[in-house]
Design a protein around this motif. Structure first.
Motif, PDB file in Angstrom:
ATOM      1  N   SER A   7      52.910  40.292  31.373  1.00 33.29           N
ATOM      2  CA  SER A   7      52.557  40.743  32.712  1.00 33.29           C
ATOM      3  C   SER A   7      51.063  40.999  32.895  1.00 33.29           C
ATOM      4  O   SER A   7      50.678  41.700  33.805  1.00 33.29           O
ATOM      5  N   VAL A   8      50.242  40.435  32.046  1.00 30.52           N
ATOM      6  CA  VAL A   8      48.800  40.621  32.162  1.00 30.52           C
ATOM      7  C   VAL A   8      48.274  39.731  33.288  1.00 30.52           C
ATOM      8  O   VAL A   8      48.565  38.539  33.334  1.00 30.52           O
ATOM      9  N   THR A   9      47.506  40.322  34.184  1.00 28.43           N
ATOM     10  CA  THR A   9      46.959  39.556  35.300  1.00 28.43           C
ATOM     11  C   THR A   9      45.554  39.074  34.969  1.00 28.43           C
ATOM     12  O   THR A   9      44.878  39.649  34.112  1.00 28.43           O
ATOM     13  N   PRO A  10      45.087  38.036  35.663  1.00 27.52           N
ATOM     14  CA  PRO A  10      43.695  37.610  35.482  1.00 27.52           C
ATOM     15  C   PRO A  10      42.704  38.746  35.760  1.00 27.52           C
ATOM     16  O   PRO A  10      41.681  38.851  35.079  1.00 27.52           O
ATOM     17  N   ALA A  11      43.009  39.597  36.713  1.00 28.63           N
ATOM     18  CA  ALA A  11      42.111  40.720  37.027  1.00 28.63           C
ATOM     19  C   ALA A  11      42.018  41.696  35.856  1.00 28.63           C
ATOM     20  O   ALA A  11      40.932  42.214  35.548  1.00 28.63           O
ATOM     21  N   GLN A  12      43.137  41.946  35.181  1.00 29.29           N
ATOM     22  CA  GLN A  12      43.128  42.837  34.013  1.00 29.29           C
ATOM     23  C   GLN A  12      42.335  42.228  32.865  1.00 29.29           C
ATOM     24  O   GLN A  12      41.608  42.926  32.162  1.00 29.29           O
ATOM     25  N   ARG A  13      42.459  40.919  32.690  1.00 25.08           N
ATOM     26  CA  ARG A  13      41.680  40.228  31.658  1.00 25.08           C
ATOM     27  C   ARG A  13      40.192  40.257  32.008  1.00 25.08           C
ATOM     28  O   ARG A  13      39.348  40.448  31.149  1.00 25.08           O
ATOM     29  N   HIS A  14      39.872  40.035  33.291  1.00 20.75           N
ATOM     30  CA  HIS A  14      38.470  40.064  33.708  1.00 20.75           C
ATOM     31  C   HIS A  14      37.863  41.443  33.431  1.00 20.75           C
ATOM     32  O   HIS A  14      36.755  41.541  32.899  1.00 20.75           O
ATOM     33  N   LYS A  15      38.603  42.488  33.755  1.00 24.55           N
ATOM     34  CA  LYS A  15      38.094  43.841  33.485  1.00 24.55           C
ATOM     35  C   LYS A  15      37.916  44.075  31.993  1.00 24.55           C
ATOM     36  O   LYS A  15      36.964  44.724  31.564  1.00 24.55           O
ATOM     37  N   LEU A  52      43.991  46.650  27.922  1.00 24.88           N
ATOM     38  CA  LEU A  52      43.409  47.382  26.794  1.00 24.88           C
ATOM     39  C   LEU A  52      43.587  46.666  25.458  1.00 24.88           C
ATOM     40  O   LEU A  52      42.723  46.766  24.594  1.00 24.88           O
ATOM     41  N   GLU A  53      44.700  45.959  25.287  1.00 25.49           N
ATOM     42  CA  GLU A  53      44.895  45.192  24.053  1.00 25.49           C
ATOM     43  C   GLU A  53      43.837  44.111  23.922  1.00 25.49           C
ATOM     44  O   GLU A  53      43.274  43.893  22.857  1.00 25.49           O
ATOM     45  N   TYR A  54      43.577  43.421  25.024  1.00 28.38           N
ATOM     46  CA  TYR A  54      42.584  42.350  24.998  1.00 28.38           C
ATOM     47  C   TYR A  54      41.184  42.931  24.810  1.00 28.38           C
ATOM     48  O   TYR A  54      40.371  42.365  24.080  1.00 28.38           O
ATOM     49  N   GLU A 113      34.595  32.776  33.259  1.00 32.39           N
ATOM     50  CA  GLU A 113      34.480  34.225  33.117  1.00 32.39           C
ATOM     51  C   GLU A 113      33.100  34.608  32.561  1.00 32.39           C
ATOM     52  O   GLU A 113      32.496  35.583  33.001  1.00 32.39           O
ATOM     53  N   SER A 114      32.611  33.831  31.607  1.00 38.18           N
ATOM     54  CA  SER A 114      31.292  34.100  31.029  1.00 38.18           C
ATOM     55  C   SER A 114      30.196  33.935  32.079  1.00 38.18           C
ATOM     56  O   SER A 114      29.248  34.723  32.129  1.00 38.18           O
TER      57      SER A 114
END
Length: 142
Positions: A7-15, A52-54, A113-114
């Protein structure tokens, strides 16, 4: 807000990348251990909404593999590694880590993202430099 893998969203990964970049920048300036940097960062930053895991994986992964990461992108630089701006160096380290060790993430996502992080934190044209270096890293890794 920790999240399960499905359930990880792109927004959570970006943060997560956003905060990891700041943590790596701090590490570059202080030289503290990955554990200490992450602990300080989690205490001092409002990191709600991040995966947080990422975030943990990025911080510990970059710091623990920095020599291999630097050796992967350094041949593609137009100047010596020690002359790189600290923000550019942090962006390249996070991006190269993902390209090397998180191959489930499409390389286009990593590069985009970079570029976004470079636009947000670095000098005006750094995103073009970051794009060029990471594009060469992708070709070298494949």
């Amino acid at each position: 807000m920790d999240s399960t893998e499905g359930s990880v969203t792109p927004a959570q990964r970006h943060k997560a990348r956003h905060f990891a970049l700041q943590a790596i920048y701090q590490w570059q300036l202080t030289g503290y251990s990955a554990t200490e940097i992450e602990k300080q960062f989690l205490e001092d930053q409002p990191i709600r909404g991040a995966d947080l895991e990422y975030l943990h994986d990025l911080i510990s992964g970059v710091i623990n593999n920095v020599d291999e990461i630097d050796a992967t992108f350094a041949p593609h630089l137009s100047r010596p590694l020690d002359e790189l701006d600290q923000v550019d160096k942090a962006v390249l380290r996070v991006g190269t880590f993902e390209l090397m060790f998180r191959q489930e993430v499409p390389y286009r996502v990593v590069i985009n993202e970079s570029i976004l992080l470079a636009k947000e934190f670095a000098e005006q044209d750094s995103h073009k430099f970051v794009n060029g270096v990471l594009d060469k890293v992708v070709k070298a890794i494949k």
